[in-house]
Design an enzyme around this catalytic site. Structure first.
Site, mmCIF file in Angstrom:
data_model
loop_
_atom_site.group_PDB
_atom_site.id
_atom_site.type_symbol
_atom_site.label_atom_id
_atom_site.label_comp_id
_atom_site.label_asym_id
_atom_site.label_seq_id
_atom_site.Cartn_x
_atom_site.Cartn_y
_atom_site.Cartn_z
ATOM 1 N N GLU A 423 7.241 -3.768 -2.905
ATOM 2 C CA GLU A 423 6.033 -3.600 -4.207
ATOM 3 C C GLU A 423 6.032 -2.172 -4.742
ATOM 4 O O GLU A 423 6.235 -1.426 -6.013
ATOM 5 C CB GLU A 423 4.651 -4.460 -3.534
ATOM 6 C CG GLU A 423 4.009 -2.915 -2.174
ATOM 7 C CD GLU A 423 3.078 -3.828 -1.830
ATOM 8 O OE1 GLU A 423 2.059 -3.785 -0.892
ATOM 9 O OE2 GLU A 423 2.473 -5.289 -3.252
ATOM 10 N N HIS A 424 6.154 -0.968 -3.705
ATOM 11 C CA HIS A 424 6.318 0.010 -3.968
ATOM 12 C C HIS A 424 7.165 0.690 -4.716
ATOM 13 O O HIS A 424 7.255 0.983 -5.886
ATOM 14 C CB HIS A 424 6.395 1.299 -2.722
ATOM 15 C CG HIS A 424 4.611 1.166 -1.686
ATOM 16 N ND1 HIS A 424 4.785 0.645 -0.556
ATOM 17 C CD2 HIS A 424 4.139 2.016 -2.963
ATOM 18 C CE1 HIS A 424 3.667 0.556 -0.393
ATOM 19 N NE2 HIS A 424 3.258 1.546 -1.310
#
Length: 511
Positions: A423-424
């Protein structure tokens, strides 16, 4: 439904998208927790040591606080000459010509892993341009032809045995540049230009638009309605300067300056793909300001300068409170037609240490209490707002794209981590490349040296700074009147109308 894909004969781990210990089942059979078993469960992880095509199927993880999560495991056959499959690729890495680095995507999921070896399009890399440091591949003098599929290979040791692991990520070398705001070179905003009544005059403005070729390159002069507007002739152009970037210029010719033109404000507008900038000038006759008139002008300008300085100082000190007050007074609760669903997507440390201490309480209790219940925003928090059985990767990407802001919680663990979670990667792709989501950085722990952070994250911190959580806020962590929460609300979008009966809805992320 999440899909886990790998190659037969390799070590493989699937993670349940909830935190804590879970029970894994395949059909009605419960997976053993004996770490000596080829397939065993550990915490929220399901291990295959090694994976076999007979393992293909649906696995379900159960946690008492969450709905069951179904995971589809697909094991591809080990075919000679094939080191990756198109349906088992990790998020692509994008770089510009020059120095590029690629992280081995799943390396941090395996303890006691060996250093990595790398292939491009299933061919071993060799040459002085390539350097490998643990799980990172550095490519110097990268060019477009270096684009391709890069596979990292390493060995995972478990129970006295060694298992191979491979992971493949696409690399794309592009000439695109990060978008920046236009920089007006001249004139300065508020400049006063001397002209001669009855004579022609020429006004010029120029701006730097960015390093790369812009899709939008606009420059023009605009001014208040004037008598005989045929006296005003405008022209504009944009051009590239090798090594410097793209520039835009606008010219305004006045064939004959008249007294009435001195009361006009002339505004130059310049825009690129990101946004627009304006600069305003006025005209004064040559020789104006002599004698008493000059003294009068000096006094007026001194008074205005003093008032301006006071206003600037007041605004500098109280600008956050002023902006929030204006929003409330004018009820800045606009209807949204931007296609977004959530006001913010929250990214936070997902390891068990943080989940079980203050950080877990902050994410799941304090943050929703302040921003949802008290301020009326809609948050999307992974682990709370993802539908049971959803594909985790698709869910993360979809939620981020449908959010107006990204809230990233910075911690010491994040600084020490050598590789970000998926998700980063999606977050920074949307912020830095697509440029369609604004980010809010909350520094929850003293990090100190930002140089340990990922380059893209350092870029964001340098560009906008962070909002720091202080120990003094622990006395009343849910009070929206502290400087911390005021800064957060200031960076959030204009909030929705908050009715008295409104309560925080955990299902906001499901909309």
């Amino acid at each position: 439904m999440f899909a886990g894909l790998t190659i037969e004969g390799e070590a493989f781990v699937v993670k349940c998208p909830v935190h804590g210990t879970v029970v894994w089942r395949r059909g009605d059979t419960t997976i053993s927790t004996d770490k000596r078993a080829r397939i065993h469960a550990s915490g929220n992880e399901l291990w295959f040591l090694p994976a076999s095509v007979e393992d293909n199927g649906i696995y379900t993880c159960f946690h008492p606080e969450y709905a069951p999560k179904m995971m589809s495991v697909i094991i591809n056959p080990n075919t000679e000459g094939t080191c990756y499959y198109e349906d088992a690729l990790y998020l692509e890495t994008t770089g510009r010509p020059g120095s590029v680095k690629i992280f081995c995507p799943c390396y941090n999921d395996y303890e006691n892993a060996s250093d990595t070896k790398w292939l491009k399009d299933c061919k071993r890399l060799c040459g002085a341009r390539y350097k490998v440091v643990k799980n990172v591949l550095y490519i110097s003098d990268a060019i477009k032809s270096d684009s391709g599929y890069y596979t990292c290979q390493f060995t995972y040791h478990h129970g006295g045995r060694a298992f191979p692991v491979t992971a493949t990520t696409p690399l794309i070398i592009t000439d695109s540049f990060l978008l920046t705001s236009p920089k007006v070179l001249y004139p300065k905003d508020g400049d006063v230009i001397e002209v001669e009544i009855g004579s022609p005059a020429r006004l010029l403005c120029k701006a730097w638009l960015g390093h790369g070729k812009q899709g939008i390159a606009i420059s023009f002069w605009e001014f208040d309605e004037a008598n005989d507007s045929k006296r005003f002739v405008t022209s504009n152009k944009s051009y590239m300067v090798p090594g410097e970037g793209q520039f835009a210029e606008a010219e305004l010719r006045i064939t004959e300056v008249r007294e009435e033109d001195l009361s006009l404000t002339f505004r130059c507008v310049l825009a690129n793909d990101l946004e627009y900038e304006t600069t305003e000038v006025t005209l004064v006759p040559k020789g104006a300001g002599e004698g008493h008139s000059n003294t009068y002008v000096i006094v007026v300008f001194a008074i205005l300068a003093g008032l301006t300085m006071i206003l600037v100082m007041v605004y500098h000190v109280f600008h956050v409170d002023i902006v929030l007050c204006v929003r409330r007074i004018f009820n800045c609760n606009k209807s949204r037609d931007d296609g977004k669903v959530h006001d913010a997507y929250v990214i936070y440390p997902t390891n068990d240490t943080y989940e079980n201490n203050f950080m877990g309480s902050f994410v799941h209790q304090i943050l929703p209490e302040v921003l949802e219940k008290q301020c009326g925003y809609r948050l999307c928090i992974y682990g709370r707002d993802v539908l049971p059985g959803e594909d985790a990767i698709s869910a993360i990407e979809s939620r981020i794209q449908k959010s107006r802001r990204l809230i990233i919680l910075l911690t010491e663990w994040l600084a020490k981590s050598e590789h970000f979670a998926y998700e980063h990667q999606i977050a920074f792709y949307n912020v830095l490349i697509q440029n369609n989501v604004k980010v809010i950085l909350l520094e929850m722990e003293e990090i100190g040296d930002y140089e340990r952070l990922q380059e893209s994250l350092r870029h964001l911190i340098h560009q906008q700074g962070t909002i720091k959580w202080r120990a003094k806020y622990m006395a009343s962590p849910s009070s929206p009147n502290t400087a911390f929460w005021k800064q957060v609300e200031y960076q959030m979008p204009w909030r929705r109308h908050l009715k008295k009966t409104t309560t925080a809805n955990p299902a906001y992320g499901l909309l």
